[in-house]
Scaffold this motif. Structure first.
Motif, mmCIF file in Angstrom:
data_model
loop_
_atom_site.group_PDB
_atom_site.id
_atom_site.type_symbol
_atom_site.label_atom_id
_atom_site.label_comp_id
_atom_site.label_asym_id
_atom_site.label_seq_id
_atom_site.Cartn_x
_atom_site.Cartn_y
_atom_site.Cartn_z
ATOM 1 N N GLY A 269 0.816 -1.211 0.000
ATOM 2 C CA GLY A 269 0.000 0.000 0.000
ATOM 3 C C GLY A 269 0.851 1.264 0.000
ATOM 4 N N ILE A 270 1.911 1.254 0.800
ATOM 5 C CA ILE A 270 2.818 2.409 0.856
ATOM 6 C C ILE A 270 3.495 2.624 -0.494
ATOM 7 C CG2 ILE A 270 4.979 3.261 1.866
ATOM 8 C CD1 ILE A 270 4.101 1.928 4.503
ATOM 9 N N MET A 271 3.944 1.526 -1.121
ATOM 10 C CA MET A 271 4.635 1.644 -2.411
ATOM 11 C C MET A 271 3.690 2.129 -3.510
ATOM 12 S SD MET A 271 7.747 1.145 -1.836
ATOM 13 C CE MET A 271 8.282 1.191 -3.551
ATOM 14 N N TRP B 207 13.307 10.139 -10.403
ATOM 15 C CA TRP B 207 12.535 9.597 -9.287
ATOM 16 C C TRP B 207 11.751 8.353 -9.703
ATOM 17 C CZ3 TRP B 207 11.650 11.651 -4.203
ATOM 18 C CH2 TRP B 207 12.455 12.751 -3.900
ATOM 19 N N PHE B 208 11.401 8.284 -10.973
ATOM 20 C CA PHE B 208 10.665 7.110 -11.461
ATOM 21 C C PHE B 208 11.530 5.860 -11.328
ATOM 22 C CE2 PHE B 208 8.411 10.040 -14.785
ATOM 23 C CZ PHE B 208 7.887 10.783 -13.736
ATOM 24 N N VAL C 229 13.718 0.897 -8.404
ATOM 25 C CA VAL C 229 14.828 0.250 -7.691
ATOM 26 C C VAL C 229 14.396 -0.155 -6.283
ATOM 27 C CG1 VAL C 229 17.127 0.610 -6.695
ATOM 28 C CG2 VAL C 229 16.640 1.375 -9.030
ATOM 29 N N LEU C 230 13.708 0.756 -5.592
ATOM 30 C CA LEU C 230 13.237 0.441 -4.237
ATOM 31 C C LEU C 230 12.270 -0.733 -4.262
ATOM 32 C CD1 LEU C 230 12.989 1.017 -1.230
ATOM 33 C CD2 LEU C 230 11.261 2.764 -1.767
ATOM 34 N N GLY D 261 11.175 -6.526 -3.488
ATOM 35 C CA GLY D 261 10.780 -7.785 -4.107
ATOM 36 C C GLY D 261 11.801 -8.884 -3.868
ATOM 37 N N VAL D 262 13.086 -8.538 -3.995
ATOM 38 C CA VAL D 262 14.154 -9.525 -3.753
ATOM 39 C C VAL D 262 14.137 -9.970 -2.297
ATOM 40 C CG1 VAL D 262 16.657 -9.834 -3.647
ATOM 41 C CG2 VAL D 262 15.624 -8.737 -5.640
#
Length: 209
Positions: free
Chosen positions: A86-88, A108-109, A114-115, A120-121
């Motif tokens: 939800g935050i992402m 920023w995109f 990357v974040l 995910g990893v």
């Protein structure tokens, strides 16, 4: 950078599919189960593919000493992952809106991508660690104690990705609908980055943050 920003707004919204569709699917097939048993792994719990699949899998696993499949309240991940997603979603769409307003640059995109990739990893690592514990931490008092040809205790870790043979069961573990929606959304944010860079390279954009 309007097109790039719109892509950035839309991309993270695909992650909303994780609240509806399973992230991962594991199927177990054997001669005595012509209709395979299966579980769908959602971000907030594990569910049957068909009614009673979890009950039947737990019944089979009991004989070889495996633990029952966890309920949502038994794993912190099932309460934490929905919040993180939800935050992402919020942050990604916010970055897109700010890009549309000219408040942030297209860099920023890529930062959001990357974040999200790092998270995910980490999620996959955690999932694999759970499967290792699930398949190797067996009850020493199990009804059936099976060993490998070299005499070591047999383990029953499902594959993280792909197919393996465990006893007479064919076990297949693959991404499900939620994972593909997430992947699509993340690729849209990458497309947003390149669209923004192309726009900047064309000289149309005069300034950026």
């Amino acid at each position: 950078m309007k097109k790039a920003s719109i892509l950035m707004i839309i991309g993270p919204l695909f992650l909303l599919g994780l609240y509806v569709f399973p992230l991962w699917n594991i199927m177990l097939g054997a001669p005595q189960y012509p209709d395979p048993l299966g579980i769908n792994i959602h971000i907030n719990g594990i569910r049957d593919v068909k009614e009673f699949d979890i009950q039947n899998i737990d019944g089979l696993n009991h004989y070889i000493g495996m633990k029952t499949l966890p309920k949502p309240e038994e794993m912190w991940e099932f309460s934490t992952f929905p919040i993180v997603i939800g935050i992402m979603i919020f942050l990604g769409s916010l970055v897109g809106v700010l890009g549309l307003l000219g408040k942030v640059s297209y860099h920023w995109f890529l930062g959001w991508f990357v974040l999200m990739s790092v998270l995910g990893v980490l999620g996959m690592y955690d999932f694999n660690a759970w499967m290792v514990d699930y398949g190797t931490n067996l009850d020493p008092h199990a009804i059936m104690k099976l060993a490998n040809p070299d005499g070591t205790p047999m383990t029953y870790k499902p594959p993280l990705f792909g197919h393996t043979k465990m006893l007479n069961f064919d076990v297949t573990s693959l991404p499900s609908t939620g994972a593909w929606l997430m992947f699509t959304g993340m690729m849209l944010t990458v497309a947003a980055f390149f669209a923004g860079r192309k726009h900047r390279g064309s000289g149309i954009e005069v300034s950026s943050t």
